[in-house]
Design an enzyme around this catalytic site. Structure first.
Site, short mmCIF file in Angstrom:
data_model
loop_
_atom_site.label_atom_id
_atom_site.label_comp_id
_atom_site.label_asym_id
_atom_site.label_seq_id
_atom_site.Cartn_x
_atom_site.Cartn_y
_atom_site.Cartn_z
N HIS A 1 -11.01 -15.54 -14.43
CA HIS A 1 -11.37 -14.54 -13.42
C HIS A 1 -12.21 -13.43 -14.04
O HIS A 1 -11.66 -12.43 -14.50
CB HIS A 1 -10.12 -13.89 -12.84
N THR B 1 -2.05 21.79 8.78
CA THR B 1 -1.47 21.76 7.43
C THR B 1 0.06 21.63 7.45
O THR B 1 0.68 21.54 6.40
CB THR B 1 -1.83 23.03 6.64
N GLU C 1 -13.87 -11.27 -12.63
CA GLU C 1 -13.84 -10.04 -11.83
C GLU C 1 -12.88 -8.99 -12.38
O GLU C 1 -13.03 -7.80 -12.12
CB GLU C 1 -13.49 -10.36 -10.36
N CYS D 1 -11.79 -19.74 -10.42
CA CYS D 1 -10.45 -20.31 -10.48
C CYS D 1 -10.30 -21.45 -9.48
O CYS D 1 -10.93 -22.48 -9.67
CB CYS D 1 -9.39 -19.23 -10.32
N SER E 1 -1.19 5.15 1.59
CA SER E 1 -2.63 4.80 1.54
C SER E 1 -3.56 6.01 1.47
O SER E 1 -4.66 5.98 2.01
CB SER E 1 -3.06 3.95 2.74
N GLY F 1 -7.41 -18.95 -5.24
CA GLY F 1 -6.36 -19.09 -4.23
C GLY F 1 -5.33 -20.15 -4.62
O GLY F 1 -5.42 -20.77 -5.68
#
Ligand code: GLN
Length: 537
Positions: free
Chosen positions: A508, A189, A510, A382, A15, A355
Site C-alpha cells: 500500500h 457559545t 498510499e 493490494c 468529528s 479490499g
C-alpha cells in the site's frame, strides 16, 4: 529540554477534527526545530481497528511496525513526516488487556485491581513512555471521543493526574464547536461553556480553547468565552472551516497557537519557523487551474473515509503536478460491462482499490478489462493488484476461471493464493502480513523509474499473495513480475508493459505519501494520467 505533554480533547460534538488540530500543532512545532510525536487514545474495547468494518471508523491505517491503526495516524504522518508505531495508537482494549495480563502474572501482589489507580496508571505509562526518555521535546496526546462520554472517562482522569504531576510541562487544549443558528443569525457559545464546565467538573482546566466554527467569531465573543471559561483571551482561538485541511496549520499559526504552546510550557526557543515548502504546496493546491480525472473503483463509495490515505495520496500527487484532483468514486458493485463505457470514459486514470471478500469483485475485473482495452493508466493496490493478475490470467493468458482462493477456494487456477505462513492462522486480529517490507525492483520497470531506485520499503496488509507457480505462464502472456521481497521472494509488484501505465502493488504505497513527500509511484501514476488526457485533447 524536559518533555512537554500536550493533551487534546474535544467537546460538544464528535468529528470536530481533533486529529487535524493535533497534526497541525505538531507541524508547527516541528517547523520551529522541536522533536515531536503524536499519539491517539481510542476509547473502544477492540484491541485495534484491524477487525473493524470501514463503516465503523473509516480506513484502517498501517504503521511501519505493522500496527493496524486509527486513520488519524495517517493525518499525523501526512502532516509531519513522522513514522508512527504501535505506541502511537492505544485503545481501551489494549489498556485492559495489559492490566489483566499483569493481574494474571501476579504483578499486583494481591491487590484489588481497579480503574483507579491500575487502569489510569497504565494509561499514564503509555503517555510518558512515548517520550522515549526525553527523546521528544513534545508528546501530543489526542484523546478520542467527546468529553462526557463514559468511555473516555478513565483517559481524562489519567490526564488530570498527569497535569497535576507535570505542572507547566503539561498543557490542555480543548476543541469545541460554536454553532451558527441561521434563524437567529447568531453564533452560540453556550455549548462551549457547558463543555468546559464538564471538563472542570472532572478537575481539568483547559489552557487553550479552539473553537470550531463555520463563521468568523468576533473578538468580543471570544473574550466572553475566555471570561466564562477561565482561559486567557489570547488562548481562545478559532478554527474556521477551511477549504482544505492543509490550511489549518497556517490558520493556527496566524493566531499564535505555536507561540502560545511554547510560552505556556516554558519551552526554550529553538528557531523561527520556516513554512516555505508547506506554503508552496498550499499555493499549488489552491491555484491549480487544470484538472486530472481519476476514478477509484471500490465497494465503499458512499463512505469516503474508507479510502482516506488513497484519496490524500492522489491529491498530494495531483497538487505537485499542478492539477486539481477530480476523484470519481465508482461502486465496484454497480459497475458492469453494460455501463462501463458510460461510467469510465472521461477518466484519465483508474485506481483499483484494496479490499476483502467477494462483494464488488466482478466490477473490479470489469474496470480492469476496460482500462486494458482502452489503454488507460491503471493502478491496482493490494486486492486491486490481485484483481489485475486475475483479470489478466482470465482474459489474456486464457486461464479460464482463474481466481484468488479468497473468493473461490475451488478455482482451477489459483493465481492468487493464501500465503504459506497464513494457512495455520485462525485468529483474525493482527495476524495478516503487516507493516513495512523491502521490495527489490527491476531496473527497467515503471516502478523503479518512478522511485528513482531499485530497493524500496512499503507497507503491507494482506493474507493472500501472487502464486509463483503461475509466473511463467503469466509472463509468457505479457505480465511482468517486477518487484520481489528480497528475503521471501514474494511478488510485490506486477506490470503490463504493453500498456502505457499498468502497475499493481501488493503493498500500500498510499500509507507513505505526505504533504512534503508525495509517494513517487502515485506521482508517476498521476503524471501518466495527465499525459494520457493531453494526448486525447
Ligand atoms: N484480501 C486480500 C488479501 O488479504 C487483499 C487485502 C487488501 O487489499 N488489503 O490478501
Amino acid at each position: 529540554m524536559e518533555t512537554k505533554y500536550i493533551f487534546v480533547t474535544g467537546g460538544v460534538v464528535s468529528s470536530l477534527g481533533k486529529g487535524i488540530i493535533s497534526s497541525s500543532l505538531a507541524r508547527l512545532l516541528l517547523s520551529r526545530g522541536y522533536s515531536v510525536t503524536i499519539q491517539k487514545f481510542d476509547p473502544y474495547i477492540n484491541i485495534d481497528p484491524g477487525t473493524l468494518n470501514p463503516y465503523e471508523h473509516g480506513e484502517c491505517y498501517v504503521t511501519v511496525d505493522g500496527h493496524e491503526a486509527d486513520l488519524d495516524l495517517g493525518h499525523y504522518e501526512r502532516f509531519t513526516d513522522i513514522h508512527t508505531t504501535r505506541s502511537n495508537n492505544i485503545t481501551t482494549g489494549r489498556i485492559y488487556k495489559s492490566v489483566i495480563e499483569k493481574e494474571r502474572r501476579g504483578d499486583y501482589l494481591g491487590k484489588t485491581v481497579q480503574i483507579i489507580p491500575h487502569i489510569t496508571d497504565e494509561i499514564k505509562h503509555n503517555v510518558k513512555s512515548l517520550s522515549g526518555d526525553g527523546k521528544f521535546d513534545f508528546v501530543i496526546t489526542e484523546i478520542g471521543g467527546t468529553v462526557g462520554d463514559i468511555e473516555s472517562t478513565p483517559f481524562l482522569e489519567a490526564m488530570r493526574q498527569l497535569k497535576w504531576e507535570l505542572g507547566r510541562n503539561a498543557l490542555s487544549i480543548h476543541l469545541t464547536y460554536v454553532p451558527y443558528l441561521k434563524a437567529a443569525k447568531e453564533l452560540k457559545t453556550k455549548p462551549t461553556q457547558h463543555s468546559v464546565k464538564q471538563l472542570q467538573a472532572i478537575g481539568i482546566q483547559p489552557d487553550i480553547l479552539i473553537l470550531r466554527t463555520e463563521k468568523d467569531i468576533p473578538a468580543p465573543m471570544r473574550r466572553k468565552v475566555a471570561e466564562f471559561c477561565n482561559v486567557s483571551p489570547e488562548a481562545v482561538i478559532q478554527s474556521v472551516d477551511a477549504s482544505t485541511i492543509y490550511e489549518v496549520p497556517m490558520l493556527m499559526h496566524q493566531q499564535g497557537l505555536d507561540e502560545l504552546v511554547i510560552r505556556m510550557t516554558d519551552a526554550p526557543f529553538r528557531r523561527l519557523p520556516d513554512h516555505s515548502a508547506w506554503l508552496d504546496f498550499l499555493h499549488r493546491l489552491q491555484h491549480a487551474e487544470k484538472t486530472v480525472n481519476i476514478g477509484l473503483v471500490g465497494k465503499y463509495v458512499e463512505l469516503q473515509d474508507a479510502y482516506k490515505s488513497i484519496s490524500e495520496a492522489l491529491m498530494h500527487s495531483a497538487t505537485y503536478a499542478d492539477r486539481k484532483l477530480n476523484l470519481k468514486y465508482i461502486s465496484s458493485e454497480r459497475l458492469t460491462p453494460g455501463n462501463a463505457d458510460e461510467t469510465l470514459s472521461g477518466l484519465s486514470g483508474i485506481l483499483i482499490a484494496p479490499g476483502f471478500g467477494q462483494r464488488g469483485i466482478e466490477g473490479k475485473f470489469t474496470a480492469l478489462k476496460w482500462a486494458r482495452e482502452h489503454d488507460i493508466p491503471t493502478f491496482g493496490i493490494c486486492l486491486g493488484m490481485q484483481c489485475m493478475v486475475i483479470e489478466f490470467a482470465r482474459n489474456v493468458a486464457g486461464l479460464e476461471g482463474a481466481n484468488s482462493t479468497e473468493m473461490d477456494p475451488d478455482t482451477p487456477h489459483n493465481v492468487i493464493d493464501l500465503m504459506e505462513e497464513q494457512k495455520s492462522i485462525s485468529n483474525l486480529g493482527g495476524t495478516m502480513r503487516l507493516g513495512a517490507y523491502d521490495c527489490e525492483l527491476e531496473e527497467d520497470s515503471i516502478a523503479a523509474k518512478a522511485y528513482g531506485k531499485t530497493l524500496v520499503s512499503e507497507r503491507h496488509r494482506h493474507r493472500f499473495e501472487f502464486n509463483d507457480s503461475y509466473r511463467k505462464v503469466l509472463e509468457d502472456a505479457g505480465l511482468r513480475c517486477v518487484g520481489r521481497n528480497p528475503v521471501s521472494g514474494l511478488v510485490e509488484v506486477v506490470e503490463v508493459p504493453s500498456q502505457t501505465w499498468m502497475v499493481g502493488t501488493q503493498y500500500h504505497p498510499e500509507y507513505q505519501s505526505t504533504v512534503l513527500h508525495p509517494n513517487p509511484l502515485f506521482l508517476s501514476f498521476v503524471k501518466a494520467a495527465i499525459a494520457k488526457a493531453e494526448l486525447k485533447n
